[in-house]
Design a protein around this motif. Structure first.
Motif, PDB file in Angstrom:
ATOM      1  N   HIS A  79       0.839  -1.203   0.000  1.00  0.00           N
ATOM      2  CA  HIS A  79       0.000   0.000   0.000  1.00  0.00           C
ATOM      3  C   HIS A  79       0.875   1.255   0.000  1.00  0.00           C
ATOM      4  O   HIS A  79       0.641   2.190  -0.774  1.00  0.00           O
ATOM      5  CB  HIS A  79      -0.912  -0.010   1.232  1.00  0.00           C
ATOM      6  N   ILE A  80       1.890   1.269   0.852  1.00  0.00           N
ATOM      7  CA  ILE A  80       2.812   2.412   0.888  1.00  0.00           C
ATOM      8  C   ILE A  80       3.564   2.526  -0.434  1.00  0.00           C
ATOM      9  O   ILE A  80       3.708   3.616  -0.991  1.00  0.00           O
ATOM     10  CB  ILE A  80       3.799   2.252   2.061  1.00  0.00           C
ATOM     11  N   ALA A  81       4.038   1.377  -0.953  1.00  0.00           N
ATOM     12  CA  ALA A  81       4.811   1.377  -2.195  1.00  0.00           C
ATOM     13  C   ALA A  81       4.014   1.945  -3.353  1.00  0.00           C
ATOM     14  O   ALA A  81       4.567   2.619  -4.238  1.00  0.00           O
ATOM     15  CB  ALA A  81       5.268  -0.043  -2.523  1.00  0.00           C
ATOM     16  N   ASN A  82       2.715   1.695  -3.369  1.00  0.00           N
ATOM     17  CA  ASN A  82       1.894   2.107  -4.509  1.00  0.00           C
ATOM     18  C   ASN A  82       1.233   3.463  -4.317  1.00  0.00           C
ATOM     19  O   ASN A  82       1.185   4.286  -5.241  1.00  0.00           O
ATOM     20  CB  ASN A  82       0.813   1.052  -4.755  1.00  0.00           C
ATOM     21  N   PHE A  83       0.724   3.741  -3.119  1.00  0.00           N
ATOM     22  CA  PHE A  83      -0.138   4.903  -2.923  1.00  0.00           C
ATOM     23  C   PHE A  83       0.512   6.067  -2.188  1.00  0.00           C
ATOM     24  O   PHE A  83      -0.130   7.110  -2.014  1.00  0.00           O
ATOM     25  CB  PHE A  83      -1.412   4.474  -2.190  1.00  0.00           C
ATOM     26  N   PHE A  84       1.762   5.902  -1.757  1.00  0.00           N
ATOM     27  CA  PHE A  84       2.450   7.029  -1.128  1.00  0.00           C
ATOM     28  C   PHE A  84       2.455   8.237  -2.069  1.00  0.00           C
ATOM     29  O   PHE A  84       2.676   8.099  -3.274  1.00  0.00           O
ATOM     30  CB  PHE A  84       3.889   6.627  -0.779  1.00  0.00           C
ATOM     31  N   ASN A  85       2.188   9.408  -1.525  1.00  0.00           N
ATOM     32  CA  ASN A  85       2.179  10.652  -2.307  1.00  0.00           C
ATOM     33  C   ASN A  85       1.259  10.541  -3.531  1.00  0.00           C
ATOM     34  O   ASN A  85       1.568  11.025  -4.605  1.00  0.00           O
ATOM     35  CB  ASN A  85       3.598  11.031  -2.745  1.00  0.00           C
ATOM     36  N   LYS A  86       0.115   9.860  -3.344  1.00  0.00           N
ATOM     37  CA  LYS A  86      -0.886   9.630  -4.405  1.00  0.00           C
ATOM     38  C   LYS A  86      -0.302   8.941  -5.624  1.00  0.00           C
ATOM     39  O   LYS A  86      -0.796   9.085  -6.745  1.00  0.00           O
ATOM     40  CB  LYS A  86      -1.592  10.912  -4.859  1.00  0.00           C
ATOM     41  N   GLY A  87       0.759   8.177  -5.440  1.00  0.00           N
ATOM     42  CA  GLY A  87       1.399   7.477  -6.549  1.00  0.00           C
ATOM     43  C   GLY A  87       2.301   8.346  -7.384  1.00  0.00           C
ATOM     44  O   GLY A  87       2.870   7.887  -8.378  1.00  0.00           O
ATOM     45  N   GLU A  88       2.469   9.593  -6.988  1.00  0.00           N
ATOM     46  CA  GLU A  88       3.292  10.519  -7.766  1.00  0.00           C
ATOM     47  C   GLU A  88       4.721  10.535  -7.241  1.00  0.00           C
ATOM     48  O   GLU A  88       5.202  11.528  -6.673  1.00  0.00           O
ATOM     49  CB  GLU A  88       2.680  11.924  -7.737  1.00  0.00           C
ATOM     50  N   PHE A  89       5.402   9.407  -7.413  1.00  0.00           N
ATOM     51  CA  PHE A  89       6.830   9.363  -7.105  1.00  0.00           C
ATOM     52  C   PHE A  89       7.467   8.286  -7.965  1.00  0.00           C
ATOM     53  O   PHE A  89       6.839   7.293  -8.326  1.00  0.00           O
ATOM     54  CB  PHE A  89       7.100   9.157  -5.612  1.00  0.00           C
ATOM     55  N   CYS A  90       8.730   8.511  -8.311  1.00  0.00           N
ATOM     56  CA  CYS A  90       9.367   7.745  -9.387  1.00  0.00           C
ATOM     57  C   CYS A  90       9.509   6.266  -9.083  1.00  0.00           C
ATOM     58  O   CYS A  90       9.487   5.435  -9.992  1.00  0.00           O
ATOM     59  CB  CYS A  90      10.726   8.349  -9.740  1.00  0.00           C
ATOM     60  N   VAL A  91       9.666   5.890  -7.811  1.00  0.00           N
ATOM     61  CA  VAL A  91       9.874   4.486  -7.468  1.00  0.00           C
ATOM     62  C   VAL A  91       8.574   3.799  -7.058  1.00  0.00           C
ATOM     63  O   VAL A  91       8.597   2.737  -6.436  1.00  0.00           O
ATOM     64  CB  VAL A  91      10.938   4.326  -6.350  1.00  0.00           C
ATOM     65  N   SER A  92       7.451   4.385  -7.392  1.00  0.00           N
ATOM     66  CA  SER A  92       6.159   3.809  -7.032  1.00  0.00           C
ATOM     67  C   SER A  92       6.096   2.320  -7.391  1.00  0.00           C
ATOM     68  O   SER A  92       6.340   1.932  -8.534  1.00  0.00           O
ATOM     69  CB  SER A  92       5.032   4.548  -7.760  1.00  0.00           C
ATOM     70  N   GLY A  93       5.778   1.492  -6.403  1.00  0.00           N
ATOM     71  CA  GLY A  93       5.670   0.048  -6.636  1.00  0.00           C
ATOM     72  C   GLY A  93       4.286  -0.286  -7.166  1.00  0.00           C
ATOM     73  O   GLY A  93       3.433  -0.824  -6.452  1.00  0.00           O
ATOM     74  N   SER A  94       4.075   0.014  -8.423  1.00  0.00           N
ATOM     75  CA  SER A  94       2.726  -0.070  -9.002  1.00  0.00           C
ATOM     76  C   SER A  94       2.421  -1.419  -9.641  1.00  0.00           C
ATOM     77  O   SER A  94       1.297  -1.653 -10.091  1.00  0.00           O
ATOM     78  CB  SER A  94       2.536   1.039 -10.039  1.00  0.00           C
ATOM     79  N   ARG A  95       3.412  -2.320  -9.707  1.00  0.00           N
ATOM     80  CA  ARG A  95       3.174  -3.694 -10.176  1.00  0.00           C
ATOM     81  C   ARG A  95       3.363  -4.629  -8.989  1.00  0.00           C
ATOM     82  O   ARG A  95       4.482  -4.840  -8.534  1.00  0.00           O
ATOM     83  CB  ARG A  95       4.141  -4.062 -11.302  1.00  0.00           C
ATOM     84  N   ILE A  96       2.281  -5.180  -8.494  1.00  0.00           N
ATOM     85  CA  ILE A  96       2.328  -6.030  -7.310  1.00  0.00           C
ATOM     86  C   ILE A  96       2.132  -7.482  -7.729  1.00  0.00           C
ATOM     87  O   ILE A  96       1.078  -7.859  -8.246  1.00  0.00           O
ATOM     88  CB  ILE A  96       1.237  -5.629  -6.284  1.00  0.00           C
ATOM     89  N   TYR A  97       3.163  -8.299  -7.511  1.00  0.00           N
ATOM     90  CA  TYR A  97       3.108  -9.723  -7.841  1.00  0.00           C
ATOM     91  C   TYR A  97       2.993 -10.516  -6.540  1.00  0.00           C
ATOM     92  O   TYR A  97       3.860 -10.411  -5.671  1.00  0.00           O
ATOM     93  CB  TYR A  97       4.363 -10.144  -8.607  1.00  0.00           C
ATOM     94  N   VAL A  98       1.930 -11.300  -6.440  1.00  0.00           N
ATOM     95  CA  VAL A  98       1.652 -12.045  -5.215  1.00  0.00           C
ATOM     96  C   VAL A  98       1.584 -13.538  -5.535  1.00  0.00           C
ATOM     97  O   VAL A  98       0.939 -13.950  -6.505  1.00  0.00           O
ATOM     98  CB  VAL A  98       0.310 -11.586  -4.589  1.00  0.00           C
ATOM     99  N   HIS A  99       2.230 -14.345  -4.693  1.00  0.00           N
ATOM    100  CA  HIS A  99       2.183 -15.793  -4.898  1.00  0.00           C
ATOM    101  C   HIS A  99       0.741 -16.268  -4.823  1.00  0.00           C
ATOM    102  O   HIS A  99      -0.053 -15.816  -3.989  1.00  0.00           O
ATOM    103  CB  HIS A  99       3.034 -16.509  -3.845  1.00  0.00           C
TER     104      HIS A  99
END
Length: 266
Positions: A56-76
């Motif tokens: 959640h932090i990786a993707n939505f921090f700063n409304k997603g407006e940051f260069c390292v946004s973890g916007s691809r989440i791969y889950v087993h």
């Protein structure tokens, strides 16, 4: 022509223009810190609650407006359903509003242009066949607010899985094996950052060596230190910020040779 070095931070599109202009002028040195489409890989031995919070932090921090946004989440696949359920709950509980209010967790997008771009990507995700499970709409009657958005059934060739959206949009995907996770994580033109969530140090080491990204976070995300070099691979740019390596891009090595004794050839 009098400028010998350019260090640029911004989009990959503008980075291309900077390099082109540098080549057409005096071949000045260029270092670029550009876009990203960073993966977060969550293995089935992970604590699911912790993984949901980190993602959640990786993707939505700063409304997603940051260069390292973890916007691809791969889950087993073994924990995918539980992870999805808890991620949706967390996204729905996010407090949206005035960022000067200490209770607020997500503010508005930076401007109208970016706001409209994100909404177009959300529509594109739906049109390409991804499943919108939460969010995807504007919030409130004024301002550039967008709900935290989660897509499932995302394919690697979809734009929401390949393009840097720079907004609160999560592409959630599943995997079976370590090899598949590595292959999917590297299936992007970017290589700025990545996250790995697992209790197994051997898995963490293997995946961190195999994923082509300049910064790898294990069981955390968006953690920086001035001594830790930061910079991307592939179309995320080149050159490092922070750490001793940051000095390299501002230096040029010169070799000076002089004899210290009389030589018969001089």
């Amino acid at each position: 022509m009098d400028v010998d070095k350019i260090s640029f931070t911004g989009s990959t599109e503008v980075g291309r223009l900077v390099m082109e202009a540098a080549a057409k002028s005096n071949l000045k040195h260029v270092s670029l810190e550009l876009g990203g489409k960073s993966p977060v890989i969550i293995f089935d031995d992970a604590d699911v609650d912790m993984a949901v919070s980190i993602a959640h932090i990786a993707n939505f921090f700063n409304k997603g407006e940051f260069c390292v946004s973890g916007s691809r989440i791969y889950v087993h696949e073994n924990i995918y359903d539980e992870f999805l359920k808890k991620s949706v709950e967390m996204a729905k509980s996010t407090v949206i509003g005035d960022p000067f209010d200490p209770r607020v967790q997500q503010g508005p997008q930076t401007d109208k242009k970016q706001f409209e771009k994100i909404l177009r990507y959300i529509e594109c995700g739906k049109n390409e066949g991804a499943t919108l499970v939460t969010g995807g709409k504007t919030y409130g009657s004024k301002g550039y607010y967008i709900e935290p958005t989660i897509f499932t059934d995302v394919q690697e060739n979809m734009k929401i899985a390949q393009d840097e959206i720079f907004g609160p949009v999560m592409a959630l995907m599943k995997f079976k094996t370590i090899e598949e996770a590595i292959e999917k994580a590297n299936a992007t033109r970017y290589g700025l950052a990545a996250g790995i969530i697992t209790k197994d140090l051997n898995i963490a080491n293997r995946v961190s060596r195999s994923v082509r990204a300049g910064t790898i976070w294990i069981n955390c995300y968006f953690v920086f230190d001035p001594s830790c070099p930061f910079g991307g691979f592939k179309m995320s740019g080149f050159g490092k910020d922070q750490g001793m390596e940051a000095l390299d891009k501002y230096l040029q090595v010169k070799s000076v040779i002089t004899p210290i004794f009389s030589s018969p050839w001089l």
